[in-house]
Design an enzyme around this catalytic site. Structure first.
Site, PDB file in Angstrom:
ATOM      1  N   LYS A   1       0.887  -1.214  -0.114  1.00  0.00           N
ATOM      2  CA  LYS A   1       0.058  -0.072  -0.143  1.00  0.00           C
ATOM      3  C   LYS A   1       0.929   1.267   0.046  1.00  0.00           C
ATOM      4  CE  LYS A   1      -0.931  -0.163   4.926  1.00  0.00           C
ATOM      5  NZ  LYS A   1      -1.676  -0.359   6.163  1.00  0.00           N
ATOM      6  N   ARG A   2       2.118   1.209   0.333  1.00  0.00           N
ATOM      7  CA  ARG A   2       3.011   2.224   0.559  1.00  0.00           C
ATOM      8  C   ARG A   2       3.589   2.600  -1.002  1.00  0.00           C
ATOM      9  NH1 ARG A   2       1.169   4.129   4.451  1.00  0.00           N
ATOM     10  NH2 ARG A   2       1.275   2.855   6.663  1.00  0.00           N
TER      11      ARG A   2
END
Ligand code: GLU
Length: 516
Positions: A265-266
């Site tokens: 997700k980063r």
């Protein structure tokens, strides 16, 4: 309708649904459509520590935006509900007990503190502790404690968990549709917790019980669940449900755009791209994400892109509608190898969809992006702008960004052409031409073009003498949409105004050139 084909998408509401989860939902959907089966949405919310409010509605809204529809699920209904595991809580305990009674599970009384202490001790020796067939012999459970002691503990309400008793020295064989035969050695497996201290089942128990009770025929899920599948197969065996055990298909990992490692997700912020379907408002900026929707992607394009992340039809065709995908989809064309999340490819897909979408529909889709910028224009105007710009951009917001000049004054004139060819004398020709065009009975692209040709011939001028300057005056650039279409959209007054604003700016460039 094939009643035997029943698939489920079973997300846990522990945060926003990652794009990998969307792909899983999509593949489940496609297979069901292809086979004429039933698609179930099951919310796996038994892990109360990781539960995040709003995640379930996020999941539902995302899938709705994308057009992935379910036949059974929360808010939809169906014969085997409820479809939220927390609402099925009372159902699981009896299966855990059945396993204890048949000798395939046991009570474990070790407290969290005790287990933590053991873990630390192992770490000190650079080893990893596992509650398994060896260590359980030294731990506090119904296999080591005398029967009477176990009874007393249970009767006194002492906290316990129920663990799966993984047999020693066996092999567990998984016949995975994607990966073929995968073998696990039971000596490598831990004694997974089935029922937690709070009486809630763990994912493993609830998942197996529900897949059985909901008559699931195929489990299509991410590769990260493959190791757990060994435990699941043991559970099917110990509960005597092997005959109706679903077929497993584990989807390949989704990799970072550079192919290095799993997409996380980063990576969205890192690579300047969305990795979630729609935006998510987290507790802080770091945990808040923009989605494909907010990036201006069309849902059909996102699905088309995702379908190709780990699957291909075996032909050259790339553009598929959702129903065409369902038609073409087969599990045996899912690849084992990780699929690179190529954002440029996603953008390409979106552009293809922009181009093939009707201008009026695009105009409507463009509206929120125009409104966000404070642009107040008619639907008709948005339709025209969408039509002119769609081949020049990849996403909807790019239309209002690159084509800002359709909504506000020119910010900057492209100097190169002005420097090279502008001469204040050209003003007269441009104004005369503009006058002639203004007087046309219809200010319409083809008519404007025809009339311009006549004008050029009559005045022995070439296209190059007026075109570039007209374009720069109207849009600041020579790379914008076709001149006559722009003129039609802007209208006579605006065109005139822009010409008159541009001339002094052009002259200034000219003066600078002369003086340098
Ligand atoms: N609840 C699991 C998840 O969040 C489901 C895995 C499965 O499909 O079995 O991914």
């Amino acid at each position: 309708m094939n009643e035997k084909i029943r698939l489920r998408f079973a997300p846990s509401p522990t945060g926003p649904l990652h794009i990998g989860g969307v792909r899983t939902a999509l593949y489940n959907y496609l297979f069901v459509k292809k086979m004429g089966g039933t698609l179930i949405l099951r919310i796996e919310d038994t892990d109360q520590e990781r539960y995040i409010a709003g995640a379930e509605s996020y999941i539902i809204e995302s899938l709705k935006w994308l057009g992935i529809e379910f036949d059974e699920g929360p808010g939809i209904g169906g014969d085997v509900g409820p479809y939220r595991q927390s609402e099925r809580k009372s159902l699981y305990g009896k299966y855990a007990l059945q396993l204890v009674e048949s000798g395939h599970a046991y009570y474990a009384f070790d407290t969290k503190e005790e287990l933590d202490a053991i873990r630390t001790e192992y770490e000190g020796r650079k080893e990893t502790f596992r509650y398994d067939g060896i260590t359980r012999q030294q731990l506090k459970n119904s296999l080591t404690l005398p029967e009477e002691a176990v009874k007393i503990r249970l009767e006194s309400g002492a906290p316990y968990t129920i663990r799966l008793k993984v047999p020693r020295d066996e092999e567990v064989l998984i016949n995975d549709v994607v990966r073929g035969e995968v073998v696990f050695q039971t000596n490598e497996l831990d004694d997974r917790i089935l029922l937690k201290g709070d009486g809630m089942p763990t994912y493993h128990l609830a998942n197996i019980v529900d897949d059985h009770l909901m008559k699931i025929s195929h489990v299509v899920r991410g590769e990260e669940w493959l190791p757990s599948t060994a435990h699941h197969i043991l559970l099917y065996r110990f509960l005597s449900w092997e005959d109706t055990m679903p077929q497993f298909a584990h989807l390949p990992l989704i990799l970072r755009p550079n192919g290095k490692g799993k997409l996380s997700k980063r990576d969205g912020a890192k690579f300047g791209m969305p990795v979630f379907p729609i935006s998510w408002e987290g507790k802080n900026a770091e945990d808040s994400f923009e989605g494909f929707r907010e990036f201006g992607f069309m849902p059909e394009a996102v699905l088309n892109f995702l379908a190709f992340l780990g699957w291909n039809p075996g032909t050259e065709q790339e553009i598929f509608s959702l129903s065409e995908l369902a038609e073409a989809f087969t599990l045996d064309r899912i690849s084992k190898a990780g699929a690179r999340f190529d954002f440029e490819k996603a953008s390409w897909f979106n552009q293809q969809y922009l181009i093939q979408t009707d201008n009026a529909e695009l105009g409507q889709l463009l509206k929120p992006f125009a409104e966000e910028k404070g642009y107040e224009v008619s639907d008709e105007y948005l339709t025209a702008v969408a039509g002119m710009m769609k081949e020049r951009v990849n996403t909807l917001p790019e239309i209002v960004e690159t084509g800002y000049y359709f909504f506000e004054p020119i910010r900057e004139y492209e100097e190169k052409m002005i420097r090279k060819k502008w001469n204040p004398d050209r003003q007269t020709a441009l104004l005369n031409l503009n006058q002639q065009l203004e007087n046309l009975p219809e200010y319409q692209a083809e008519k404007l073009e025809a009339s311009t040709k006549e004008f050029l011939e009559a005045n022995s001028l070439g296209f190059g003498d007026v075109f570039p300057f007209y374009r720069i005056a109207l849009s600041g650039t020579t790379k914008g949409p076709a001149l006559f279409e722009m003129m039609e959209a802007l209208g006579t007054e605006e065109v005139k105004k822009r010409l008159l604003t541009a001339f002094p700016a052009f002259d200034e460039v000219f003066t600078k050139k002369i003086n340098s």
